[in-house]
Design a protein around this motif. Structure first.
Motif, PDB file in Angstrom:
ATOM      1  N   ALA A 153      12.292  -3.166  -3.299  1.00 47.83           N
ATOM      2  CA  ALA A 153      13.170  -4.768  -2.798  1.00 47.83           C
ATOM      3  C   ALA A 153      12.609  -5.325  -0.873  1.00 47.83           C
ATOM      4  CB  ALA A 153      14.677  -3.854  -2.672  1.00 47.83           C
ATOM      5  N   ILE A 154      12.661  -3.965  -0.372  1.00 47.65           N
ATOM      6  CA  ILE A 154      12.292  -4.983   1.229  1.00 47.65           C
ATOM      7  C   ILE A 154      10.953  -5.343   0.619  1.00 47.65           C
ATOM      8  CG2 ILE A 154      10.974  -3.450   3.204  1.00 47.65           C
ATOM      9  CD1 ILE A 154      12.523  -1.032   2.614  1.00 47.65           C
ATOM     10  N   TYR A 170       0.674  -1.289  -0.043  1.00 46.79           N
ATOM     11  CA  TYR A 170      -0.093  -0.261   0.480  1.00 46.79           C
ATOM     12  C   TYR A 170       0.907   1.293   0.132  1.00 46.79           C
ATOM     13  CZ  TYR A 170      -3.473   3.386   1.681  1.00 46.79           C
ATOM     14  OH  TYR A 170      -4.097   4.470   1.356  1.00 46.79           O
ATOM     15  N   ILE A 171       1.525   0.988   1.115  1.00 45.53           N
ATOM     16  CA  ILE A 171       2.965   2.386   1.113  1.00 45.53           C
ATOM     17  C   ILE A 171       3.834   2.778  -0.656  1.00 45.53           C
ATOM     18  CG2 ILE A 171       5.142   3.320   1.766  1.00 45.53           C
ATOM     19  CD1 ILE A 171       3.781   2.295   4.646  1.00 45.53           C
ATOM     20  N   LEU A 172       3.949   1.972  -1.285  1.00 49.30           N
ATOM     21  CA  LEU A 172       4.197   1.347  -2.421  1.00 49.30           C
ATOM     22  C   LEU A 172       3.936   1.684  -3.841  1.00 49.30           C
ATOM     23  CD1 LEU A 172       6.946   0.482  -4.844  1.00 49.30           C
ATOM     24  CD2 LEU A 172       5.777  -1.612  -4.715  1.00 49.30           C
ATOM     25  N   ASN A 173       2.523   1.656  -3.278  1.00 45.54           N
ATOM     26  CA  ASN A 173       1.777   2.293  -4.014  1.00 45.54           C
ATOM     27  C   ASN A 173       1.147   3.765  -4.269  1.00 45.54           C
ATOM     28  OD1 ASN A 173       0.592  -0.267  -5.586  1.00 45.54           O
ATOM     29  ND2 ASN A 173      -0.716  -0.437  -4.224  1.00 45.54           N
ATOM     30  N   GLN A 174       1.578   4.062  -3.163  1.00 46.91           N
ATOM     31  CA  GLN A 174       1.032   5.841  -2.692  1.00 46.91           C
ATOM     32  C   GLN A 174       2.608   5.943  -3.157  1.00 46.91           C
ATOM     33  OE1 GLN A 174       1.019   5.967   1.528  1.00 46.91           O
ATOM     34  NE2 GLN A 174      -0.987   5.847   1.306  1.00 46.91           N
ATOM     35  N   GLU A 175       3.772   5.614  -2.997  1.00 48.90           N
ATOM     36  CA  GLU A 175       5.162   6.732  -3.335  1.00 48.90           C
ATOM     37  C   GLU A 175       4.652   6.577  -4.893  1.00 48.90           C
ATOM     38  OE1 GLU A 175       8.773   7.656  -3.582  1.00 48.90           O
ATOM     39  OE2 GLU A 175       7.943   7.438  -1.650  1.00 48.90           O
ATOM     40  N   THR A 198       5.652  11.549  -8.062  1.00 51.30           N
ATOM     41  CA  THR A 198       5.426  10.523  -9.219  1.00 51.30           C
ATOM     42  C   THR A 198       5.922   9.813  -9.637  1.00 51.30           C
ATOM     43  OG1 THR A 198       3.069  11.948  -9.327  1.00 51.30           O
ATOM     44  CG2 THR A 198       3.551   9.864 -10.641  1.00 51.30           C
ATOM     45  N   GLY A 199       6.107   8.336  -9.689  1.00 49.32           N
ATOM     46  CA  GLY A 199       6.802   7.418 -10.684  1.00 49.32           C
ATOM     47  C   GLY A 199       7.439   6.499  -9.897  1.00 49.32           C
ATOM     48  N   PHE A 200       8.331   5.479 -10.332  1.00 52.18           N
ATOM     49  CA  PHE A 200       8.679   5.139  -9.926  1.00 52.18           C
ATOM     50  C   PHE A 200      10.430   5.054  -9.803  1.00 52.18           C
ATOM     51  CE2 PHE A 200      10.750   0.415  -9.806  1.00 52.18           C
ATOM     52  CZ  PHE A 200       9.862  -0.060  -8.840  1.00 52.18           C
ATOM     53  N   GLY A 201      10.658   5.515  -8.874  1.00 53.62           N
ATOM     54  CA  GLY A 201      11.823   6.145  -8.997  1.00 53.62           C
ATOM     55  C   GLY A 201      12.508   5.112  -7.434  1.00 53.62           C
ATOM     56  N   THR A 202      13.624   6.560  -7.466  1.00 57.24           N
ATOM     57  CA  THR A 202      14.889   5.592  -6.005  1.00 57.24           C
ATOM     58  C   THR A 202      14.009   5.293  -5.027  1.00 57.24           C
ATOM     59  OG1 THR A 202      15.970   6.719  -6.664  1.00 57.24           O
ATOM     60  CG2 THR A 202      17.001   5.378  -5.150  1.00 57.24           C
ATOM     61  N   TYR A 203      12.978   5.557  -3.616  1.00 55.60           N
ATOM     62  CA  TYR A 203      12.113   5.221  -3.184  1.00 55.60           C
ATOM     63  C   TYR A 203      11.437   4.227  -3.167  1.00 55.60           C
ATOM     64  CZ  TYR A 203      13.971   9.527  -0.934  1.00 55.60           C
ATOM     65  OH  TYR A 203      14.568  10.473  -0.113  1.00 55.60           O
ATOM     66  N   ALA A 204      10.523   4.160  -4.473  1.00 62.01           N
ATOM     67  CA  ALA A 204       9.845   3.036  -4.943  1.00 62.01           C
ATOM     68  C   ALA A 204      10.517   2.015  -5.304  1.00 62.01           C
ATOM     69  CB  ALA A 204       9.471   3.410  -6.577  1.00 62.01           C
TER      70      ALA A 204
END
Length: 370
Positions: A209-210, A180-185, A198-204
């Motif tokens: 990976a976790i 859920y948090i990944l989708n928010q990211e 917005t987007g599949f960046g470094t934090y995402a």
């Protein structure tokens, strides 16, 4: 009617030839004999019913029940007949009561014995229900005991199994929350755990990976759970836990049908108590009254004999016995006199024989001397 009357006179233990001379006594001894006969009949039914449950399940159960019922009924008949016939109407009331007291106690014991199997038949439906409840509780207790023994024996494996299940549940919840948090990211929702870009960046990518690590651990935990679960099931099969199940209604009916005398007797005793352990007064009184009825029926011939007045038959029977005793003693005295006379004759013959022998010896000695 004459044959029936003679039969009941025989059952009463009366001296029939003497009793026929006194018509006023006929009905009394017909009643006593009928009571003894029907008591023996109830005893026969009771004993046969009890023996049927002893051999329950055998093809010869009915045959054994009939045979034992006849033997038991004849034994009770003979004992009751002796009890009544042995009570003499001679002496005072206290003497008669003292004479009848052991017989009354014996009659009470016999009444209790013959009443129990008939009580089992009268309360058959209630006993069956009580047996079903008892068997079901016993099976449940057996399963609980096996489970406790299994838990104590394999406590390490079971503790590990529970630990892995707890970890699996925790990982599944954590993975769902992380997704859920990944989708928010990815969609740029700004929270205290997302960057808001917005987007599949470094934090995402870091969050994904976790999640992958947690899913890999979840797969391993599930495999470990399946492996330990297989081990536990094999152990349960070996210990008999999987094959030990609660009885269904059909099995309970079958067990109640083949229940032995001891189980049914125990169930009858339990009918007098409520589930909370208190006394069920109504059922207790019903069972007790049936026992009292048979005890009274067994003691009735003795009470009738005691309560009845001394009649002409009793006087005649006493006279016959007195004459018989007198003649027996007279015959005994005659035998003693004859024996004494015979001994005297033998003693005299022995003395004469000794005299002849002495005379012969003296005569021979004189001839030798001359």
């Amino acid at each position: 009617m004459k044959k029936i009357t003679d039969f009941f006179w025989f059952c009463s233990g009366a001296h029939i030839e003497t009793l026929k001379k006194y018509p006023t006594e006929h009905n009394k001894y017909v009643g006593i004999g009928a009571t003894i006969f029907f008591t023996a009949l109830f005893a026969s039914l009771s004993g046969g019913y009890a023996m049927y449950f002893v051999f329950s399940g055998s093809s010869a159960a009915v045959l054994f029940a009939m045979l034992f019922g006849v033997i038991w009924g004849l034994a009770i008949f003979n004992m009751d007949r002796y009890i009544v016939a042995s009570i003499k109407k001679t002496g005072g009331s206290n003497q008669q009561i003292y004479q009848a007291l052991p017989r009354i106690l014996l009659a009470i014991m016999i009444g209790i014995v013959i009443s129990r199997p008939l009580e089992l038949k009268i309360f058959d439906k209630e006993i069956r229900q009580k047996l079903k409840t008892s068997y079901l509780n016993g099976q449940r207790s057996k399963i609980d005991t096996l489970n406790r023994a299994f838990s104590d024996k394999y406590s390490i494996e079971l503790a590990k199994f529970e630990e892995l299940k707890s970890e699996k549940d925790s990982l599944e919840k954590d993975i769902n929350r992380s997704r859920y948090i990944l989708n928010q990211e990815v969609f740029g929702d700004k929270t205290n755990q997302t960057s808001g870009v917005t987007g599949f960046g470094t934090y995402a990518k870091q969050k994904e990976a976790i999640i992958n690590q947690k899913e890999a651990r979840l797969i391993q935990v599930r495999n470990d759970i399946q492996r330990i679960d297989d081990i536990i099931n094999r152990r349960k099969e070996m210990e008999g836990l999987n094959s030990t199940l609660l009885f269904n209604e059909k099995q309970l009916d079958s067990l109640a049908n083949v229940a032995g005398f001891a189980d049914r007797n125990y169930a009858l005793g339990q009918l007098s108590f409520n589930p909370d352990g208190s006394r069920d007064v109504d059922t207790y009184l019903a069972i007790s009254f049936i026992s009292f009825l048979f005890v009274l029926l067994e003691c009735l011939p003795v009470f009738v004999k005691l309560m009845s007045d001394k009649g002409p038959y009793d006087v005649a029977l006493q006279n016959i016995e007195s004459v018989a005793i007198h003649n027996s003693e007279k015959e005994k005295d005659h035998k003693i006199v004859v024996t004494d006379n015979t001994l005297d004759t033998l003693n005299n013959a022995e003395i004469d024989k000794k005299k002849i022998l002495i005379e012969r010896r003296v005569k021979k000695d004189l001839e030798d001397f001359s």
